[in-house]
Structures are given as structure tokens and as C-alpha cells.
Design an enzyme around this catalytic site. Structure first.
Site, short mmCIF file in Angstrom:
data_model
loop_
_atom_site.label_atom_id
_atom_site.label_comp_id
_atom_site.label_asym_id
_atom_site.label_seq_id
_atom_site.Cartn_x
_atom_site.Cartn_y
_atom_site.Cartn_z
N ASP A 1 -3.16 7.36 -3.46
CA ASP A 1 -2.99 6.29 -2.66
C ASP A 1 -3.63 5.02 -3.50
O ASP A 1 -4.78 4.91 -3.86
CB ASP A 1 -4.03 6.42 -1.47
N HIS B 1 -6.79 10.54 4.72
CA HIS B 1 -8.06 10.12 5.12
C HIS B 1 -9.13 11.23 5.48
O HIS B 1 -9.15 11.67 6.59
CB HIS B 1 -7.96 9.07 6.33
N HIS C 1 -12.14 6.04 1.31
CA HIS C 1 -12.03 7.35 2.04
C HIS C 1 -11.83 8.37 0.88
O HIS C 1 -11.41 8.36 -0.07
CB HIS C 1 -10.95 7.39 3.00
N GLU D 1 -6.56 -1.39 -4.24
CA GLU D 1 -6.94 -0.13 -4.07
C GLU D 1 -6.51 1.11 -5.20
O GLU D 1 -5.48 0.80 -5.63
CB GLU D 1 -6.48 0.75 -2.72
N GLU E 1 -10.86 0.96 -1.60
CA GLU E 1 -10.11 0.06 -1.29
C GLU E 1 -10.67 -1.25 -0.55
O GLU E 1 -10.62 -1.42 0.64
CB GLU E 1 -9.04 0.42 -0.45
N ASP F 1 0.94 -1.09 0.17
CA ASP F 1 -0.18 0.02 -0.03
C ASP F 1 0.92 1.31 0.06
O ASP F 1 1.68 1.50 1.01
CB ASP F 1 -1.00 -0.07 1.17
CO CO Z 1 -6.24 4.32 1.25
#
Ligand code: CO
Length: 296
Positions: free
Chosen positions: A99, A166, A158, A281, A191, A88
Site C-alpha cells: 500500500d 486495514h 495501519h 505512504e 501514511e 494511492d
Molecule cells: Co494505506
């Protein structure tokens, strides 16, 4: 809420996404049985900087029943085993964040990997301005269930905002009764996590990632603590790893700053009943009739 980013800001979202895609691709190839976990994390973070970005958070390499928030410590000597590794990565340019995560599976559970991948794909397929996030959660849950697995219900996608990894809204990975309507121009990360366990994660007592609890903390009087905190403040409120800091008594000072409530750890999140978790994600910009994925 009407989100209007300028074209320059959107360009920064796109550039951080492009960098992320390259870093994700190259780092994923380093994740093999016997490779150093610390070197892999450092490789990703160095490459982000070489390509003109900054890490938006430490490279996460959570394995097996750990879902998220694992990054190695400075003295970690461990290597990858036959693990299910969630890579990640976060990249930002002037706070505009990309992200994205993928699962590198050294454990030979291709169906579980496919479950979160397919769930992400189905979510991306239905997103457009005006969609309710509860619909996204329902699609994710249905897709993962079709593979015979469960989504992690207490982890969500998010929103993203400048220097906020976030931001609202949370985007559920399960069907929820009420949600939030996504607006055109909004930047969000989707995600899904799939597991053969209970479908819930809990905090562990392991952590290496922290964040500042306030942008303007009171500086401690002890010079060593004051200096470390000033270095930490350069990350604004983005997450950082303890291993990014060196000098005298870093561990001790981190404990002091934590105790004073100035910084807060993100504990590693682990499946309640153990076993395995996969994750996929992407970050995207919501458009009128669909979405633009920035991290492909
Ligand atoms: Co994330």
C-alpha cells in the site's frame, strides 16, 4: 503478538511492493492537466495485473481537499485540472498487500507536498522493533508542523494482514498519549497527510468504493443480485469499485446490497474546512533495528 511470516509470505510482500513501485512511478507520469481521471485509474489497475499482481483496492485519485477514497465511476468523463492529486495504490499477491501513495501536485504548492514526504521520511527513520506508535505519531506531527501545516489527526497508518488492507494497529499521525509497540516482522503502512486546513476529515456523500461486511453473506434470491454478489465475493473483504462490475442494473443492485447491509461504501473523506491535502505512504516490514520498505 508475535508475527512470524514464512519466507514465502515475505517474498510475496516484497513482490507486491516491487510491482507497486513501478505502477506508482508510471501512473504518476499520466497525471497531467487535461488527462482523463478514469483512464488513469484503469491504467494503474491494468498495469498491476500485467505485472502479475492484483489490485488490493481501487486506484484512489483524491484531489485537493479530498484526502482519500475517491475513485472515478464508470461514466466519469472528468479530467485533471490544476489539482493536488493523491495517487494511492494497493497491490496484492495471494492477499499479501503493498500500500503506497504519493502526491502529484498540479496546483503549485511544493511546500505542502514536501511536508507529508518529510514526515514519512522521519517516521521511517525511527521505526524499529519495540518502538511505540505514539512516538511515530509525534515525529510525524512535529515534522508537518515545522512546515507550517497540520497533520490530519483522524486518519492513520495501519497494519496489513493477508487480505486485510486495514488491520491493527492504527499508526497515528499526531502525538498520542498511548500507543502500541511494534513487533519484529510486523507489516505496516505509514501514511501522513498534511493540510493547510483544520486537520480533520469528515465523510462526504460521495462513494464508489465498497467492501463486503462479512466473508460469508447470505446470498440473495434474486438471480441478478446473487450473481453480482458472487462476483464481489472473489475480492474477499478487500475494497472494490462499482465500476469493476458490469451487467444489468449494477447501480440498483449495489443499492439493494448496501441496504441489506451486505456491502458497505467507503465515503470520500474530505477536509472539514476545505483547502488542500498532501499525502505520502509506504509499506514496510519492521526489523530488529529498523525497517524494510517494500514499496520503494
Ligand atoms: Co494505506
Amino acid at each position: 503478538m508475535n508475527i512470524q511470516y514464512t519466507s514465502e509470505e515475505i517474498e510475496k510482500y516484497r513482490r507486491s511492493g516491487k510491482i507497486l513501485a513501478e505502477v506508482r512511478e508510471k501512473t504518476s507520469k499520466k497525471i497531467v492537466v487535461g488527462a482523463s481521471i478514469l483512464e488513469t485509474a484503469a491504467f494503474a489497475e491494468d498495469l498491476i495485473r500485467d505485472l502479475g499482481g492484483e489490485p488490493a483496492f481501487p486506484c484512489n485519485l483524491s484531489a485537493n481537499g479530498d484526502a482519500a477514497h475517491f475513485t472515478p465511476s464508470a461514466d466519469d468523463e472528468s479530467v485533471f485540472g490544476c489539482d493536488m492529486v493523491k495517487l494511492d495504490i494497493g497491490v496484492h499477491i495471494d492477499g499479501y498487500i503493498a500500500d503506497s501513495a504519493m502526491t502529484v501536485d498540479l496546483s503549485d504548492h511544493p511546500e505542502l507536498v514536501e511536508a507529508s514526504k518529510a514526515a514519512l521520511k522521519s517516521a521511517l527513520g525511527i521505526i524499529h522493533a519495540g518502538i511505540d506508535t505514539s512516538e511515530i505519531g509525534a515525529t510525524i506531527e512535529k515534522t508537518i508542523n515545522e512546515f507550517g501545516y497540520k497533520p490530519i489527526s483522524n486518519l492513520t497508518g495501519h497494519g496489513l494482514a493477508q487480505y486485510q488492507a486495514h488491520a491493527p494497529p492504527g499508526i497515528p499521525n499526531i502525538h498520542t498519549r498511548t500507543g502500541t509497540v511494534l513487533q519484529e516482522g510486523e507489516v505496516v503502512a505509514i501514511e501522513p497527510f498534511a493540510t493547510d486546513g483544520s486537520g480533520r476529515v469528515k465523510d462526504t456523500s460521495r462513494w464508489e468504493i465498497y467492501h463486503l461486511t462479512t466473508e460469508k453473506p447470505t446470498l440473495p434470491r434474486i438471480p441478478r443480485a446473487r450473481k453480482l454478489l458472487q462476483e464481489i465475493m472473489e475480492y474477499k473483504t478487500l475494497p472494490f469499485a462499482k465500476r469493476w462490475f458490469s451487467g444489468e442494473k449494477v447501480d440498483f443492485t449495489f443499492r439493494q446490497l448496501t441496504k441489506a447491509g451486505i456491502i458497505k461504501p467507503y465515503p470520500v473523506l474530505s477536509e472539514v474546512t476545505g483547502t488542500l491535502i498532501s499525502q505520502a505512504e509506504h509499506t514496510l516490514i519492521v526489523t530488529e533495528d529498523g525497517c524494510e520498505v517494500t514499496t520503494r
